[in-house]
Design a protein around this motif. Structure first.
Motif, PDB file in Angstrom:
ATOM      1  N   ILE A  15       7.911  -6.236   6.819  1.00 33.09           N
ATOM      2  CA  ILE A  15       7.148  -5.019   6.524  1.00 33.09           C
ATOM      3  C   ILE A  15       8.077  -3.870   6.166  1.00 33.09           C
ATOM      4  O   ILE A  15       7.859  -3.160   5.163  1.00 33.09           O
ATOM      5  N   MET A  16       9.140  -3.690   6.960  1.00 34.74           N
ATOM      6  CA  MET A  16      10.030  -2.549   6.740  1.00 34.74           C
ATOM      7  C   MET A  16      10.810  -2.682   5.432  1.00 34.74           C
ATOM      8  O   MET A  16      10.922  -1.721   4.667  1.00 34.74           O
ATOM      9  N   LEU A  17      11.351  -3.866   5.180  1.00 27.85           N
ATOM     10  CA  LEU A  17      12.078  -4.066   3.923  1.00 27.85           C
ATOM     11  C   LEU A  17      11.129  -3.993   2.727  1.00 27.85           C
ATOM     12  O   LEU A  17      11.485  -3.477   1.664  1.00 27.85           O
ATOM     13  N   GLY A  18       9.916  -4.511   2.901  1.00 30.26           N
ATOM     14  CA  GLY A  18       8.931  -4.449   1.816  1.00 30.26           C
ATOM     15  C   GLY A  18       8.572  -3.018   1.452  1.00 30.26           C
ATOM     16  O   GLY A  18       8.548  -2.653   0.269  1.00 30.26           O
ATOM     17  N   LEU A  19       8.318  -2.192   2.464  1.00 30.60           N
ATOM     18  CA  LEU A  19       7.924  -0.805   2.202  1.00 30.60           C
ATOM     19  C   LEU A  19       9.100   0.060   1.740  1.00 30.60           C
ATOM     20  O   LEU A  19       8.965   0.845   0.793  1.00 30.60           O
ATOM     21  N   VAL A  20      10.247  -0.063   2.392  1.00 31.78           N
ATOM     22  CA  VAL A  20      11.376   0.825   2.074  1.00 31.78           C
ATOM     23  C   VAL A  20      12.116   0.371   0.812  1.00 31.78           C
ATOM     24  O   VAL A  20      12.246   1.145  -0.156  1.00 31.78           O
ATOM     25  N   LEU A  21      12.592  -0.872   0.792  1.00 28.18           N
ATOM     26  CA  LEU A  21      13.368  -1.356  -0.355  1.00 28.18           C
ATOM     27  C   LEU A  21      12.476  -1.929  -1.454  1.00 28.18           C
ATOM     28  O   LEU A  21      12.725  -1.709  -2.640  1.00 28.18           O
ATOM     29  N   GLY A  22      11.458  -2.696  -1.055  1.00 27.79           N
ATOM     30  CA  GLY A  22      10.586  -3.323  -2.047  1.00 27.79           C
ATOM     31  C   GLY A  22       9.899  -2.303  -2.932  1.00 27.79           C
ATOM     32  O   GLY A  22       9.865  -2.447  -4.161  1.00 27.79           O
ATOM     33  N   LEU A  49       4.924   2.282  10.996  1.00 34.17           N
ATOM     34  CA  LEU A  49       5.273   3.659  11.353  1.00 34.17           C
ATOM     35  C   LEU A  49       6.753   3.933  11.103  1.00 34.17           C
ATOM     36  O   LEU A  49       7.120   4.990  10.573  1.00 34.17           O
ATOM     37  N   ILE A  50       7.617   2.975  11.495  1.00 32.63           N
ATOM     38  CA  ILE A  50       9.060   3.150  11.274  1.00 32.63           C
ATOM     39  C   ILE A  50       9.370   3.204   9.783  1.00 32.63           C
ATOM     40  O   ILE A  50      10.089   4.101   9.306  1.00 32.63           O
ATOM     41  N   ALA A  51       8.832   2.239   9.033  1.00 32.16           N
ATOM     42  CA  ALA A  51       9.114   2.186   7.590  1.00 32.16           C
ATOM     43  C   ALA A  51       8.588   3.420   6.873  1.00 32.16           C
ATOM     44  O   ALA A  51       9.261   3.956   5.976  1.00 32.16           O
ATOM     45  N   SER A  52       7.408   3.890   7.251  1.00 31.88           N
ATOM     46  CA  SER A  52       6.831   5.072   6.606  1.00 31.88           C
ATOM     47  C   SER A  52       7.670   6.304   6.884  1.00 31.88           C
ATOM     48  O   SER A  52       7.888   7.147   5.998  1.00 31.88           O
ATOM     49  N   THR A  53       8.176   6.414   8.124  1.00 29.38           N
ATOM     50  CA  THR A  53       9.036   7.551   8.478  1.00 29.38           C
ATOM     51  C   THR A  53      10.343   7.509   7.702  1.00 29.38           C
ATOM     52  O   THR A  53      10.780   8.521   7.126  1.00 29.38           O
ATOM     53  N   VAL A  54      10.979   6.338   7.675  1.00 27.72           N
ATOM     54  CA  VAL A  54      12.245   6.187   6.947  1.00 27.72           C
ATOM     55  C   VAL A  54      12.043   6.479   5.459  1.00 27.72           C
ATOM     56  O   VAL A  54      12.853   7.194   4.835  1.00 27.72           O
ATOM     57  N   GLY A 114      13.314   8.685  -6.307  1.00 31.99           N
ATOM     58  CA  GLY A 114      12.830   9.436  -5.145  1.00 31.99           C
ATOM     59  C   GLY A 114      11.344   9.222  -4.907  1.00 31.99           C
ATOM     60  O   GLY A 114      10.906   9.041  -3.766  1.00 31.99           O
ATOM     61  N   LEU A 115      10.562   9.225  -5.977  1.00 34.55           N
ATOM     62  CA  LEU A 115       9.119   9.012  -5.856  1.00 34.55           C
ATOM     63  C   LEU A 115       8.808   7.584  -5.401  1.00 34.55           C
ATOM     64  O   LEU A 115       7.809   7.346  -4.710  1.00 34.55           O
ATOM     65  N   SER A 116       9.668   6.629  -5.788  1.00 31.00           N
ATOM     66  CA  SER A 116       9.451   5.248  -5.353  1.00 31.00           C
ATOM     67  C   SER A 116       9.694   5.100  -3.848  1.00 31.00           C
ATOM     68  O   SER A 116       9.010   4.336  -3.175  1.00 31.00           O
ATOM     69  N   PHE A 117      10.689   5.837  -3.320  1.00 30.75           N
ATOM     70  CA  PHE A 117      10.860   5.871  -1.870  1.00 30.75           C
ATOM     71  C   PHE A 117       9.604   6.445  -1.210  1.00 30.75           C
ATOM     72  O   PHE A 117       9.150   5.968  -0.164  1.00 30.75           O
ATOM     73  N   LEU A 118       9.047   7.460  -1.844  1.00 28.46           N
ATOM     74  CA  LEU A 118       7.859   8.131  -1.323  1.00 28.46           C
ATOM     75  C   LEU A 118       6.691   7.159  -1.181  1.00 28.46           C
ATOM     76  O   LEU A 118       5.895   7.243  -0.237  1.00 28.46           O
ATOM     77  N   CYS A 119       6.596   6.231  -2.116  1.00 32.44           N
ATOM     78  CA  CYS A 119       5.499   5.254  -2.084  1.00 32.44           C
ATOM     79  C   CYS A 119       5.672   4.228  -0.978  1.00 32.44           C
ATOM     80  O   CYS A 119       4.752   3.436  -0.718  1.00 32.44           O
ATOM     81  N   GLY A 120       6.832   4.234  -0.303  1.00 27.05           N
ATOM     82  CA  GLY A 120       7.026   3.369   0.849  1.00 27.05           C
ATOM     83  C   GLY A 120       6.318   3.875   2.092  1.00 27.05           C
ATOM     84  O   GLY A 120       6.334   3.210   3.131  1.00 27.05           O
ATOM     85  N   ILE A 121       5.697   5.046   1.993  1.00 23.90           N
ATOM     86  CA  ILE A 121       4.876   5.542   3.107  1.00 23.90           C
ATOM     87  C   ILE A 121       3.528   4.830   3.021  1.00 23.90           C
ATOM     88  O   ILE A 121       2.626   5.252   2.297  1.00 23.90           O
ATOM     89  N   GLY A 122       3.420   3.731   3.725  1.00 22.66           N
ATOM     90  CA  GLY A 122       2.195   2.933   3.649  1.00 22.66           C
ATOM     91  C   GLY A 122       1.094   3.444   4.553  1.00 22.66           C
ATOM     92  O   GLY A 122      -0.057   3.585   4.161  1.00 22.66           O
ATOM     93  N   PHE A 123       1.416   3.735   5.755  1.00 25.11           N
ATOM     94  CA  PHE A 123       0.584   4.260   6.826  1.00 25.11           C
ATOM     95  C   PHE A 123      -0.888   3.818   6.783  1.00 25.11           C
ATOM     96  O   PHE A 123      -1.201   2.702   7.150  1.00 25.11           O
ATOM     97  N   ALA A 160       0.809  -1.228   0.000  1.00 22.38           N
ATOM     98  CA  ALA A 160       0.000   0.000   0.000  1.00 22.38           C
ATOM     99  C   ALA A 160       0.836   1.270   0.000  1.00 22.38           C
ATOM    100  O   ALA A 160       2.005   1.273   0.406  1.00 22.38           O
ATOM    101  N   THR A 161       0.209   2.358  -0.455  1.00 26.93           N
ATOM    102  CA  THR A 161       0.811   3.699  -0.431  1.00 26.93           C
ATOM    103  C   THR A 161      -0.192   4.674   0.154  1.00 26.93           C
ATOM    104  O   THR A 161      -1.368   4.646  -0.204  1.00 26.93           O
ATOM    105  N   ASP A 162       0.259   5.521   1.072  1.00 25.08           N
ATOM    106  CA  ASP A 162      -0.609   6.557   1.633  1.00 25.08           C
ATOM    107  C   ASP A 162      -0.477   7.825   0.783  1.00 25.08           C
ATOM    108  O   ASP A 162       0.521   8.536   0.863  1.00 25.08           O
TER     109      ASP A 162
END
Length: 452
Positions: free
Chosen positions: A356-363, A429-434, A394-403, A146-148
């Protein structure tokens, strides 16, 4: 020549004070600030002396008593299944508008976005699946998909003119496709035992709403009553009730009842009539005493109503209430996690949190940027004007904000296990912040390279 004003000195002074607040509400980043505030408040309450009161508030029963039979749900249940149906309705309206008149309408322009969105769903799910295969955590594979949108656009808004305007269109279109994918996942994989009788009722209601659209019914009451009925049917069918919001949104008329030519002629006629009345009245007569002028103004509003589409009117009417009220209430209700029995180091080391964190940030980063690059290299389309592959990273990192959506799916994955749910929420919360920090830093550095 300056425009005349009927405002008193007090009204003009108050307008100057009110204007910043109106501008604040209009800005995309405002919803992100309110969401963060609601999240922080929930975390503070859940870890304070008022934690029990906070918990009681979440589980407070609200409903009806018919005879001796209670029909009630907890406040948290009403938020997650009720208010969030409105959130999904707005997403559905945005998806429909985007398909009909947005960035993803033209296949040549939309191909990289669609392919990137696909990568942004598949790769995070694979990251998660690889780390949780054959464990009790496996059911949460939809969490990092997901992306917020509100947070993502809020971070972009902080960059201001440093980022090309096309970046907003790209991230919005990608997030909408992402949301559509998440909705399909929720409908197909996060359901309880299905009660076919109620599902048939929901299907009949959906067909009736489609028919209402086809015959030109545009009264909001038709779609509101139909939507409430479908929500109730979905609620007891086993399919998550919020799916009703998406389905009802698909039936909202996207055609105006009058053509632009009619609107132009009508407005010219009304303006001429208003001007004639104005020139013929006595100077001391107030507009409040002029029934004819009031009628003309009402006719102008009616003409504008007929020349616009219900789809766009509903989107405009609900966008801010959902962003500034529904989503913060959801965050306040769902983000409160007690940290008393949890250590940050212990949480991060758990397979569930890592997944969750690797999926949102790196995935998300690898999936979106790699799939977008492949789509361009294969000649499937072009990036929007002003964007480069560096922006896409950069935008792909942005999509790691799942929240919001990630927490929502986590609740469906681990709703029966409070310990796993708390762990999942903290990881989100950690992954979305990172992800947000990395996205901002990356895009800021890219903008510096363009300025030099």
């Amino acid at each position: 020549m300056t425009e005349s004003s009927n405002q008193t000195a007090l009204e003009q002074a108050f307008s100057k004070v009110l204007s910043p607040f109106q501008n604040f509400i209009e800005e995309q980043k405002s919803s992100s600030i309110i969401l963060i505030s609601a999240t922080v408040l929930a975390l503070m309450l859940a870890n304070s002396e008022w934690a029990q009161h906070y918990s009681d508030y979440l589980h407070y029963q609200i409903g009806l008593l018919v005879g001796q039979q209670p029909y009630a749900m907890s406040f948290k249940h009403w938020v997650n299944d009720g208010l969030m149906a409105i959130f999904f309705f707005v997403i559905g309206v945005e998806i429909k508008r985007e398909l009909l008149a947005g960035e993803i309408r033209d296949i040549k322009k939309s191909a990289p976005i669609l392919v990137a969105a696909l990568g942004g769903m598949l790769v995070p799910a694979l990251f998660y699946f690889a780390l949780t295969f054959d464990t009790a955590y496996a059911s949460g594979w939809g969490i990092p998909m997901a992306t917020d949108t509100a947070f993502a656009i809020g971070v972009l808004a902080l960059l201001g003119a440093r980022i090309p305007i096309s970046a907003f269109a790209f991230i919005t279109a990608l997030a909408i496709v992402d949301d559509l994918g998440a909705i399909v996942v929720i409908a197909l994989f996060y359901t309880e035992s299905i009660q076919l009788a109620y599902l048939y009722i929901a299907a009949v209601i959906l067909l009736l709403l489609i028919l209402a659209n086809a015959v030109g019914l545009r009264r909001p009451s038709v779609y509101i009553l139909g939507g409430v009925a479908m929500w109730l049917a979905m609620l007891v069918s086993g399919i998550h009730a919020t799916v009703a919001g998406i389905l009802v949104a698909a039936t909202i008329p996207a055609r105006s009842s009058k053509e632009p030519d009619w609107f132009i002629k009508r407005i010219k006629k009304l303006l001429h009539r208003f001007e004639r009345i104005e020139s013929g009245k006595q100077a001391e007569v107030k507009i409040l005493e002029q029934k004819e002028q009031h009628q003309v103004v009402e006719n102008v509003l009616d003409a504008a109503h007929q020349a616009s589409t219900p789809l766009k009117r509903w989107e405009n009417a609900l966008r801010h209430p959902v962003a500034l009220l529904v989503m913060p209430i959801f965050a306040f209700t769902n983000a409160g996690v007690s940290l008393d029995d949890l250590s940050l180091a212990g949480i991060v080391a758990q397979p569930l949190s890592l997944a969750i964190m690797l999926g949102l940030v790196l995935g998300k980063c690898l999936g979106i940027s790699l799939f977008a690059w492949l789509a361009i290299k294969l000649g499937m389309g072009e990036l929007p004007e002003g964007l480069t592959i560096r922006h896409i990273i950069g935008l792909s990192f942005l999509c790691g904000i799942g929240f919001t959506m990630s927490i929502f799916i986590a609740g469906m994955s681990f709703g029966g296990n409070e310990e796993l749910l708390a762990m999942a929420k903290i990881a989100i919360l950690i992954a979305s912040t990172v992800s947000g920090v990395l996205a901002y830093a990356w895009l800021y550095v890219v903008s510096l390279g363009q300025d030099s």
